[in-house]
Structures are given as C-alpha cells and as structure tokens.
Design a protein around this motif. Structure first.
Motif, PDB file in Angstrom:
ATOM      1  N   THR A  10       0.846  -1.196   0.000  1.00 34.31           N
ATOM      2  CA  THR A  10       0.000   0.000   0.000  1.00 34.31           C
ATOM      3  C   THR A  10       0.880   1.244   0.000  1.00 34.31           C
ATOM      4  OG1 THR A  10      -0.096   0.299   2.411  1.00 34.31           O
ATOM      5  CG2 THR A  10      -1.688  -1.229   1.433  1.00 34.31           C
ATOM      6  N   ALA A  11       0.215   2.378  -0.076  1.00 29.19           N
ATOM      7  CA  ALA A  11       0.918   3.643   0.134  1.00 29.19           C
ATOM      8  C   ALA A  11       1.508   3.681   1.540  1.00 29.19           C
ATOM      9  CB  ALA A  11      -0.045   4.810  -0.065  1.00 29.19           C
ATOM     10  N   HIS A  12       2.498   4.520   1.710  1.00 30.74           N
ATOM     11  CA  HIS A  12       3.101   4.749   3.025  1.00 30.74           C
ATOM     12  C   HIS A  12       2.093   5.484   3.913  1.00 30.74           C
ATOM     13  CE1 HIS A  12       5.946   6.432   5.982  1.00 30.74           C
ATOM     14  NE2 HIS A  12       6.780   5.477   5.595  1.00 30.74           N
ATOM     15  N   PRO A  13       2.101   5.205   5.230  1.00 31.40           N
ATOM     16  CA  PRO A  13       1.145   5.886   6.119  1.00 31.40           C
ATOM     17  C   PRO A  13       1.472   7.340   6.441  1.00 31.40           C
ATOM     18  CG  PRO A  13       2.519   4.375   7.370  1.00 31.40           C
ATOM     19  CD  PRO A  13       2.828   4.130   5.921  1.00 31.40           C
ATOM     20  N   SER A  14       2.468   7.899   5.813  1.00 30.56           N
ATOM     21  CA  SER A  14       2.787   9.314   6.005  1.00 30.56           C
ATOM     22  C   SER A  14       1.581  10.187   5.709  1.00 30.56           C
ATOM     23  CB  SER A  14       3.938   9.707   5.072  1.00 30.56           C
ATOM     24  OG  SER A  14       3.997  11.104   4.896  1.00 30.56           O
ATOM     25  N   PRO A  15       1.453  11.333   6.402  1.00 33.82           N
ATOM     26  CA  PRO A  15       0.367  12.270   6.080  1.00 33.82           C
ATOM     27  C   PRO A  15       0.352  12.695   4.614  1.00 33.82           C
ATOM     28  CG  PRO A  15       1.378  12.866   8.166  1.00 33.82           C
ATOM     29  CD  PRO A  15       2.236  11.777   7.583  1.00 33.82           C
ATOM     30  N   LEU A  16       1.496  12.576   3.939  1.00 34.11           N
ATOM     31  CA  LEU A  16       1.572  12.963   2.531  1.00 34.11           C
ATOM     32  C   LEU A  16       0.965  11.924   1.601  1.00 34.11           C
ATOM     33  CD1 LEU A  16       5.239  14.344   2.473  1.00 34.11           C
ATOM     34  CD2 LEU A  16       3.109  15.657   2.651  1.00 34.11           C
ATOM     35  N   SER A  17       0.808  10.677   2.067  1.00 32.64           N
ATOM     36  CA  SER A  17       0.377   9.629   1.142  1.00 32.64           C
ATOM     37  C   SER A  17      -0.670   8.672   1.691  1.00 32.64           C
ATOM     38  CB  SER A  17       1.605   8.806   0.704  1.00 32.64           C
ATOM     39  OG  SER A  17       2.266   8.240   1.829  1.00 32.64           O
ATOM     40  N   ALA A  18      -0.995   8.756   2.964  1.00 33.00           N
ATOM     41  CA  ALA A  18      -1.887   7.762   3.570  1.00 33.00           C
ATOM     42  C   ALA A  18      -3.236   7.666   2.875  1.00 33.00           C
ATOM     43  CB  ALA A  18      -2.089   8.081   5.055  1.00 33.00           C
ATOM     44  N   TYR A  19      -3.717   8.786   2.314  1.00 33.90           N
ATOM     45  CA  TYR A  19      -5.022   8.777   1.669  1.00 33.90           C
ATOM     46  C   TYR A  19      -4.971   8.185   0.261  1.00 33.90           C
ATOM     47  CZ  TYR A  19      -6.912  11.511   5.493  1.00 33.90           C
ATOM     48  OH  TYR A  19      -7.329  11.919   6.737  1.00 33.90           O
ATOM     49  N   ARG A  20      -3.797   7.765  -0.178  1.00 28.67           N
ATOM     50  CA  ARG A  20      -3.670   7.170  -1.515  1.00 28.67           C
ATOM     51  C   ARG A  20      -3.624   5.639  -1.442  1.00 28.67           C
ATOM     52  NH1 ARG A  20       0.271  11.472  -2.461  1.00 28.67           N
ATOM     53  NH2 ARG A  20       1.966   9.945  -2.539  1.00 28.67           N
ATOM     54  N   GLY A  21      -4.294   5.066  -0.449  1.00 33.67           N
ATOM     55  CA  GLY A  21      -4.392   3.615  -0.415  1.00 33.67           C
ATOM     56  C   GLY A  21      -4.014   2.954   0.888  1.00 33.67           C
ATOM     57  N   PHE A  22      -3.389   3.693   1.800  1.00 39.05           N
ATOM     58  CA  PHE A  22      -3.109   3.080   3.099  1.00 39.05           C
ATOM     59  C   PHE A  22      -4.391   2.956   3.915  1.00 39.05           C
ATOM     60  CE2 PHE A  22      -2.246   3.459   7.653  1.00 39.05           C
ATOM     61  CZ  PHE A  22      -1.505   2.296   7.839  1.00 39.05           C
ATOM     62  N   PHE A  23      -5.121   4.059   4.019  1.00 35.86           N
ATOM     63  CA  PHE A  23      -6.389   4.004   4.739  1.00 35.86           C
ATOM     64  C   PHE A  23      -7.353   3.065   4.002  1.00 35.86           C
ATOM     65  CE2 PHE A  23      -5.388   8.455   6.447  1.00 35.86           C
ATOM     66  CZ  PHE A  23      -5.008   7.954   7.685  1.00 35.86           C
ATOM     67  N   GLY A  24      -7.941   2.183   4.763  1.00 40.11           N
ATOM     68  CA  GLY A  24      -8.866   1.225   4.181  1.00 40.11           C
ATOM     69  C   GLY A  24      -8.232  -0.079   3.752  1.00 40.11           C
ATOM     70  N   SER A  25      -6.927  -0.222   3.910  1.00 39.66           N
ATOM     71  CA  SER A  25      -6.248  -1.450   3.463  1.00 39.66           C
ATOM     72  C   SER A  25      -6.398  -2.605   4.449  1.00 39.66           C
ATOM     73  CB  SER A  25      -4.756  -1.162   3.218  1.00 39.66           C
ATOM     74  OG  SER A  25      -4.109  -0.748   4.415  1.00 39.66           O
ATOM     75  N   ARG A  26      -6.801  -2.327   5.682  1.00 40.03           N
ATOM     76  CA  ARG A  26      -7.073  -3.333   6.720  1.00 40.03           C
ATOM     77  C   ARG A  26      -5.900  -4.316   6.901  1.00 40.03           C
ATOM     78  NH1 ARG A  26     -13.009  -5.542   7.119  1.00 40.03           N
ATOM     79  NH2 ARG A  26     -12.199  -5.664   9.236  1.00 40.03           N
ATOM     80  N   PRO A  27      -4.697  -3.838   7.062  1.00 37.13           N
ATOM     81  CA  PRO A  27      -3.552  -4.742   7.146  1.00 37.13           C
ATOM     82  C   PRO A  27      -3.532  -5.609   8.395  1.00 37.13           C
ATOM     83  CG  PRO A  27      -2.881  -2.506   7.680  1.00 37.13           C
ATOM     84  CD  PRO A  27      -4.292  -2.427   7.192  1.00 37.13           C
ATOM     85  N   PHE A  28      -4.045  -5.083   9.498  1.00 42.79           N
ATOM     86  CA  PHE A  28      -3.919  -5.795  10.773  1.00 42.79           C
ATOM     87  C   PHE A  28      -4.834  -7.021  10.830  1.00 42.79           C
ATOM     88  CE2 PHE A  28      -3.185  -1.225  11.248  1.00 42.79           C
ATOM     89  CZ  PHE A  28      -1.839  -1.263  11.548  1.00 42.79           C
ATOM     90  N   SER A  29      -6.067  -6.855  10.380  1.00 43.80           N
ATOM     91  CA  SER A  29      -6.975  -8.003  10.363  1.00 43.80           C
ATOM     92  C   SER A  29      -6.556  -9.022   9.314  1.00 43.80           C
ATOM     93  CB  SER A  29      -8.411  -7.537  10.110  1.00 43.80           C
ATOM     94  OG  SER A  29      -8.533  -6.896   8.849  1.00 43.80           O
ATOM     95  N   ARG A  30      -6.029  -8.557   8.203  1.00 42.46           N
ATOM     96  CA  ARG A  30      -5.603  -9.480   7.141  1.00 42.46           C
ATOM     97  C   ARG A  30      -4.400 -10.308   7.582  1.00 42.46           C
ATOM     98  NH1 ARG A  30      -5.116  -5.521   2.125  1.00 42.46           N
ATOM     99  NH2 ARG A  30      -4.524  -7.421   0.980  1.00 42.46           N
ATOM    100  N   VAL A  31      -3.479  -9.680   8.264  1.00 50.09           N
ATOM    101  CA  VAL A  31      -2.328 -10.427   8.793  1.00 50.09           C
ATOM    102  C   VAL A  31      -2.796 -11.468   9.803  1.00 50.09           C
ATOM    103  CG1 VAL A  31      -0.301 -10.239  10.311  1.00 50.09           C
ATOM    104  CG2 VAL A  31      -0.556  -8.693   8.356  1.00 50.09           C
ATOM    105  N   ASN A  32      -3.657 -11.066  10.717  1.00 49.12           N
ATOM    106  CA  ASN A  32      -4.115 -12.010  11.740  1.00 49.12           C
ATOM    107  C   ASN A  32      -4.910 -13.164  11.149  1.00 49.12           C
ATOM    108  OD1 ASN A  32      -2.790 -10.757  13.809  1.00 49.12           O
ATOM    109  ND2 ASN A  32      -4.603  -9.848  14.740  1.00 49.12           N
ATOM    110  N   ALA A  33      -5.726 -12.885  10.146  1.00 48.77           N
ATOM    111  CA  ALA A  33      -6.485 -13.958   9.499  1.00 48.77           C
ATOM    112  C   ALA A  33      -5.533 -14.947   8.825  1.00 48.77           C
ATOM    113  CB  ALA A  33      -7.461 -13.366   8.480  1.00 48.77           C
ATOM    114  N   TRP A  34      -4.486 -14.431   8.197  1.00 49.38           N
ATOM    115  CA  TRP A  34      -3.496 -15.289   7.535  1.00 49.38           C
ATOM    116  C   TRP A  34      -2.743 -16.138   8.557  1.00 49.38           C
ATOM    117  CZ3 TRP A  34       1.955 -15.511   7.402  1.00 49.38           C
ATOM    118  CH2 TRP A  34       2.508 -16.213   6.348  1.00 49.38           C
TER     119      TRP A  34
END
Length: 213
Positions: free
Chosen positions: A176-200
């Motif tokens: 995804t995009a980096h979570p920096s304030p400059l880029s987080a809205y370009r795909g980091f937000f909404g990516s749900r990484p934490f639940s996806r990792v735990n499910a895996w």
C-alpha cells in the motif's frame, strides 16, 4: 552493536565499516541514536520473525526515532504523523484504540519493524537513502524468504526492495501507500492490514498478533 543473530549477513563485514565512517562524518545529528541503529534486528532473530513491516526511513525529528520503524518513545510531545495514521487504520480495521506509541510489544511477538534506510540526518528526510542501507535490508529479506511470512510493504521503496529479494509465493504480501500524512489517503487508509495479517496467521495455525497496547 551488531545484532548477533544477523551477524552472518555479508553486509556487516562488507558494507558496515564504510557506512559507520560516513555516519561519524555526518555534520548533522543522526537519528535514531547510534546505539539504536539496529534495534529492529536486535529485537527479532530470523527464526522469530512472523511479520515484517517495511517502511522508508526513520523520523528526522529530535527524540522521535527509536530504531523500530514507525515506533516513537512513549511520552514524545510532538506529532505522531505516520504512527498516528497507523493508529487510525488500526481503529478502523479492528476497533482497537491504541495510545502507547512505543511498538516494542509488536516486536516481541515477531513483528520486524524495519525501514529501507536505517538512519536519517536531522531535518533531511531520505538524506541517507543512498548510503547503502538497502543492501542490508535486501539481505534481511533474502534471509527471511524461505519460510512463509506476512509482509506489510508500505511505500514505493519497500515494494521495490521486496520485488528484488522476495520470491516465495506463499508469503502474504500487502502493498500500500506509506502511512505518512503525505500519502496515507492514496491507499493506506482502508487497506485493513492488521486483520488481514491475523487472518493469515490464524489460517496457518499461528497465534494472531495482539496489536493493542
């Protein structure tokens, strides 16, 4: 200072002496502090790594970088920036409201919190990108490639290194995009990484990561 569990990597004999000399000659303060440069590797031996979070470079503000990617010492009085956005996504993803900014509890569970550059001069983001840290990170990724792991690749530099050094098709790779304030809205937000990792992890019979702290 060199992490014992990773000392076998060629980087430490081939490249580290040159980089250490360059850091000593740097006129600006360097972050994180020298004794914390390899904190991420010290916190997680290769066999213990279950998840890799790969970012870009450390915070370039005094007192903010602690050697674990995105982690900030507890009690830091300034803005959280990338970490604040990580916490927002954690809340949206899992309903977890985390206040503790130091991420050593994640590291203790096998989360390798690494950046593609391990140092940065004060007030000069990406100032050490060409110092040669990518060689170390590439070797770390290569050493982890044989066993399936979860990789959160946040930002272009992380994704480019992963494309070069990771080939195991059984990894979980979330790019995804980096979570920096400059880029987080370009795909980091909404990516749900934490639940996806735990499910895996749970699908593999492994304990999930406790992201709350």
């Amino acid at each position: 200072m060199i992490p014992e569990a990773w000392v076998h990597l060629p980087f430490f004999s081939r490249d580290w002496p040159r980089i250490a000399t360059a850091l000593a000659a740097e006129t600006a303060p360097v972050y994180p502090p020298r004794e914390r440069l390899f904190a991420a590797l010290e916190a997680a031996a290769p066999d213990a790594v279950r998840v890799v979070i790969l970012g870009q470079d450390p915070y370039h503000t005094p007192g903010k970088a602690d050697g674990l990617a995105f982690s900030i010492p507890d009690g830091f009085p300034g803005r959280l920036d990338s970490l604040g956005n990580i916490f927002k996504e954690l809340q949206a993803d899992l309903g977890v409201a985390r206040a503790r900014t130091q991420l050593n509890d994640w590291a203790a569970q096998g989360v390798l919190l690494l950046n593609t550059a391990l140092s940065v001069p004060e007030a000069r983001p990406k100032g050490h990108d060409r110092l040669g840290w990518d060689r170390l990170v590439g070797e770390v990724l290569g050493a982890l490639d044989a066993t399936p792991r979860a990789f959160l690749l946040w930002g272009g530099p992380a994704q480019k290194l992963a494309a070069r050094y990771l080939s195991n098709p059984d990894h979980l790779r979330i790019e995804t995009a980096h979570p920096s304030p400059l880029s987080a809205y370009r795909g980091f937000f909404g990516s749900r990484p934490f639940s996806r990792v735990n499910a895996w992890l749970e699908a593999r019979g492994e304990a999930p990561i406790v992201w709350a702290g």
